[in-house]
Design a protein around this motif. Structure first.
Motif, mmCIF file in Angstrom:
data_model
loop_
_atom_site.group_PDB
_atom_site.id
_atom_site.type_symbol
_atom_site.label_atom_id
_atom_site.label_comp_id
_atom_site.label_asym_id
_atom_site.label_seq_id
_atom_site.Cartn_x
_atom_site.Cartn_y
_atom_site.Cartn_z
ATOM 1 N N ILE A 122 -63.915 22.330 21.440
ATOM 2 C CA ILE A 122 -63.711 21.210 20.521
ATOM 3 C C ILE A 122 -62.926 21.662 19.294
ATOM 4 O O ILE A 122 -62.027 20.969 18.803
ATOM 5 N N LEU A 123 -63.261 22.849 18.792
ATOM 6 C CA LEU A 123 -62.605 23.376 17.597
ATOM 7 C C LEU A 123 -61.250 23.999 17.910
ATOM 8 O O LEU A 123 -60.530 24.411 16.986
ATOM 9 N N GLY A 124 -60.914 24.082 19.194
ATOM 10 C CA GLY A 124 -59.637 24.669 19.571
ATOM 11 C C GLY A 124 -59.588 26.162 19.339
ATOM 12 O O GLY A 124 -58.509 26.720 19.070
ATOM 13 N N LEU A 125 -60.741 26.842 19.463
ATOM 14 C CA LEU A 125 -60.818 28.262 19.125
ATOM 15 C C LEU A 125 -61.041 29.169 20.324
ATOM 16 O O LEU A 125 -60.983 30.394 20.183
ATOM 17 N N TRP A 193 -65.754 21.888 6.107
ATOM 18 C CA TRP A 193 -65.597 20.470 6.406
ATOM 19 C C TRP A 193 -64.674 20.233 7.591
ATOM 20 O O TRP A 193 -64.862 19.288 8.358
ATOM 21 N N ASP A 194 -63.705 21.117 7.766
ATOM 22 C CA ASP A 194 -62.837 21.004 8.936
ATOM 23 C C ASP A 194 -63.658 21.192 10.209
ATOM 24 O O ASP A 194 -63.552 20.417 11.171
ATOM 25 N N CYS A 195 -64.507 22.200 10.195
ATOM 26 C CA CYS A 195 -65.371 22.475 11.345
ATOM 27 C C CYS A 195 -66.374 21.340 11.550
ATOM 28 O O CYS A 195 -66.589 20.851 12.668
ATOM 29 N N TRP A 196 -66.980 20.886 10.463
ATOM 30 C CA TRP A 196 -67.988 19.824 10.517
ATOM 31 C C TRP A 196 -67.378 18.535 11.090
ATOM 32 O O TRP A 196 -67.971 17.894 11.974
ATOM 33 N N LEU A 219 -68.487 28.761 12.547
ATOM 34 C CA LEU A 219 -67.744 28.762 11.293
ATOM 35 C C LEU A 219 -67.133 30.135 11.022
ATOM 36 O O LEU A 219 -66.005 30.233 10.518
ATOM 37 N N ALA A 220 -67.858 31.192 11.370
ATOM 38 C CA ALA A 220 -67.328 32.541 11.193
ATOM 39 C C ALA A 220 -66.063 32.733 12.026
ATOM 40 O O ALA A 220 -65.047 33.259 11.539
ATOM 41 N N PHE A 221 -66.113 32.289 13.283
ATOM 42 C CA PHE A 221 -64.920 32.393 14.130
ATOM 43 C C PHE A 221 -63.747 31.611 13.516
ATOM 44 O O PHE A 221 -62.614 32.088 13.480
#
Length: 636
Positions: A122-125, A193-196, A219-221
């Motif tokens: 979802i976060l594209g990570l 907030w971007d992650c949230w 969030l760390a990643f």
């Protein structure tokens, strides 16, 4: 006109009324009946949304609609809707509230690691995590120190570093370090907030918002990828195999620090079972290192490494001679073990990433440590572990009126408590030195963790040798711990070195387990209603000291609990002089239960002021939460 219900919103300072602005709502033929006014960071399904504002368009406006356009008068701006305090409220909403040993409250068709993988997608990570060149470290004790040493070494080698550790002591930003410094608040909020927002949009019944530690791991990643760090040093949270951090598929190198009996309700009741979980971070084709372990643990780790067909190297502790006269920045003999593991991990990381020759410029790299390694080992920091702090509030500007020193260590397992006792005994005898707290005040604009980085809190002036010293214990531990092992072992280990406690203060912690607060939050000093756990600790302590059961009902200090004001408390007798006997014929009373931590600090300060010829040496241990609370109070 717009009706706004905003009492709760304003009370939490999530936005402020400042000016009118005009907004257009394009309805495209849809009847306008309820326009949501929730801030963009939240939605109606958010745990925080229940107390937020709601907006409705009046019937007069609806009746007068002649076009597909609504002119809305808004009497607010969301200047505070994404503040740091709001982020802490959002994080608090992710706390599950379950106790240790209970089954996870989030259950469904996906396992934890499957959910973590989906969150990364979802976060594209997902494809970027491997690019972090990760050092992954598990263990029962020493894994945080190993990570801190590793980060400092590679930073001194010239690499951009990201360090993720847990728990935090005062502020959640301590968990995320960039180039050795806690992430700045503005940058934290940007990534938070971007992650949230990205996760909030995608939540479903089968994939709810991640619990707190999972979110912080994600969030760390996100932070480390966004900041383009050269290396990510990741400390395992709990266990290893099923830990949230084990979503890492391709670390550069893995390490396992010393193992012991902890978190048994989750990891198992034998050292072998615990080792099996810890060794779960090992990956095929990834070099692995461990320190010397007890045979039961070593057999399991070796077998898992054999199954994965990877070499497992057992590292030996560093010697003082290898440091070229320098001292490890983290105190305690056990740190030579952690430092050795960090050295091996960093050497392997340099080799695997093709950077070894940039740091080791000769053929004797295995025998000697380069200057960058030595600088890292002598400058790494990890607050709350073997930390010494003077409380200079007891002193006037000219004449010393008291000598109060805190020795802080978050030990909470039998093994770590043994190491803590050995360190404390050594440092109070005079082998180590300490740092004065006021240096923090000159950097009040900096985050507390940044002040630690700048000033070090290690190796400074020795205390006055002409003063009489009293060793006092300030203690609390979680109820899942076993104080019947921790407290007697602490007393015995210190006594074997000639260090004997004059008394003990048993206190509740200030920190709550159902809320994340900022480092600037005001801590509460209200007296808790239930101190039964602290009285249980006192019974165990008194039996360890006096060899017989202790009746807390005969403790005349209990009268202090009837008054919640710390001003009503006076220092117990053992802080001043001879042990106090509550009743004729009783054993000396060497402990008290104090209703709040702030009251305990006040008692110690009052005693130090009133007895300038005495040096109070206070060991704060049993819980990292307690250590963090003490640091918070000293900072304030």
């Amino acid at each position: 006109m717009l009706h706004i219900q905003s009492n709760n919103f304003l009370r939490h300072q999530w936005f402020c009324i400042s000016c009118f602005c005009r907004r257009r709502w394009w309805l495209n033929g849809v009847t306008a009946r309820g326009v949501s006014c929730l801030p963009p960071c939240l939605n109606r399904h958010d745990p925080l949304a229940s107390s937020l504002i709601s907006g409705t368009i009046s019937t007069d406006v609806v009746e007068n609609l002649t076009r597909n356009e609504v002119i809305e008068e808004c009497s607010w701006e969301f200047s505070h809707s994404r503040s740091y305090e709001t982020a802490m409220e959002a994080l608090s909403s992710l706390i599950t509230g379950r106790k240790r040993g209970e089954r996870p409250s989030i259950r469904g068709k996906y396992s934890k690691l499957e959910r973590m993988t989906m969150y990364l997608q979802i976060l594209g990570l997902e494809d970027n995590v491997a690019e972090l060149n990760i050092i992954h470290v598990a263990g029962t004790k020493g894994k945080g120190s190993t990570c801190a040493f590793s980060e400092a070494i590679l930073r001194e080698c010239g690499f951009r570093t990201g360090l993720f550790t847990s728990p935090h002591l005062i502020d959640v930003r301590e968990r995320f370090r960039l180039d050795g410094v806690d992430i700045a608040e503005k940058k934290f909020l940007q990534y938070f907030w971007d992650c949230w927002d990205q996760l909030r949009i995608k939540v479903t019944d089968d994939l709810p918002m991640p619990p707190l530690f999972q979110f912080l791991t994600l969030l760390a990643f996100k932070i480390f990828i966004g900041e383009k760090v050269d290396v990510g040093i990741i400390e395992v949270g709990l266990g290893g195999e099923k830990d949230s951090t084990n979503v890492i598929k391709e670390p550069v190198v893995c390490g396992i620090s010393s193992l012991g009996m902890d978190h048994m309700e989750t990891l198992g009741d034998t050292l072998g079972k615990i080792a099996f979980h810890k060794a779960g971070i090992l990956k095929p084709s990834v070099p692995a290192f461990t320190v010397s372990q007890l045979p039961e643990a070593m057999d399991v780790i070796t077998e898992r490494a054999h199954q994965l067909r990877i070499p497992l190297e057992v590292v030996q502790p560093l010697s003082c001679g290898q440091l070229n006269g320098l001292q490890l920045s983290l105190a305690g003999d056990h740190q030579y073990v952690n430092a050795s593991l960090a050295v091996s991990l960093c050497k392997s990381w340099l080799q695997q990433t093709g950077n070894l020759k940039k740091v080791f410029t000769n053929d004797s790299c295995e025998a000697d440590l380069p200057d960058a390694f030595l600088r890292g080992l002598s400058s790494a920091r990890l607050p709350g572990r073997a930390q010494v702090v003077h409380d200079d509030i007891c002193r006037s500007s000219n004449t010393p009126t008291g000598d109060l020193v805190y020795y802080l260590d978050g030990a909470h397992s039998p093994e770590s408590m043994d190491a803590c006792a050995k360190w404390f005994s050594k440092v109070v005898i005079g082998d180590h030195k300490s740092t004065s707290l006021p240096s923090l005040k000159s950097s009040s604009e900096n985050h507390f963790g940044e002040a630690f980085s700048k000033y070090g809190f290690t190796n400074c002036e020795k205390g006055n040798s002409d003063k009489n010293s009293k060793q006092i214990l300030l203690f609390n531990c979680m109820e899942v711990r076993n104080p019947q092992i921790l407290l007697p072992n602490l007393v015995r280990t210190c006594a074997s070195s000639g260090v004997h406690f004059s008394g003990a203060l048993f206190v509740p912690t200030i920190s709550t387990y159902n809320k994340v607060v900022s480092g600037s939050s005001i801590t509460s000093s209200n007296t808790p209603r239930n101190l039964s756990w602290q009285y249980n600790l006192q019974r165990i302590w008194e039996k360890s000291i006096n060899g017989k059961d202790f009746d807390p009902d005969r403790n005349n200090f209990i009268e202090c609990l009837k008054n919640e004001s710390s001003d009503a408390l006076s220092p117990p007798e053992f802080l001043h002089g001879d042990h106090h006997r509550a009743f004729p014929g009783d054993s000396p009373r060497t402990s008290v239960v104090v209703p709040s931590l702030s009251s305990a600090i006040k008692l110690l300060r009052d005693c130090a002021r009133e007895n300038p010829s005495v040096r109070l040496q206070v060991l704060v241990t049993g819980s990292l939460h307690l250590v963090g609370d003490v640091l918070r109070l000293l900072k304030r």
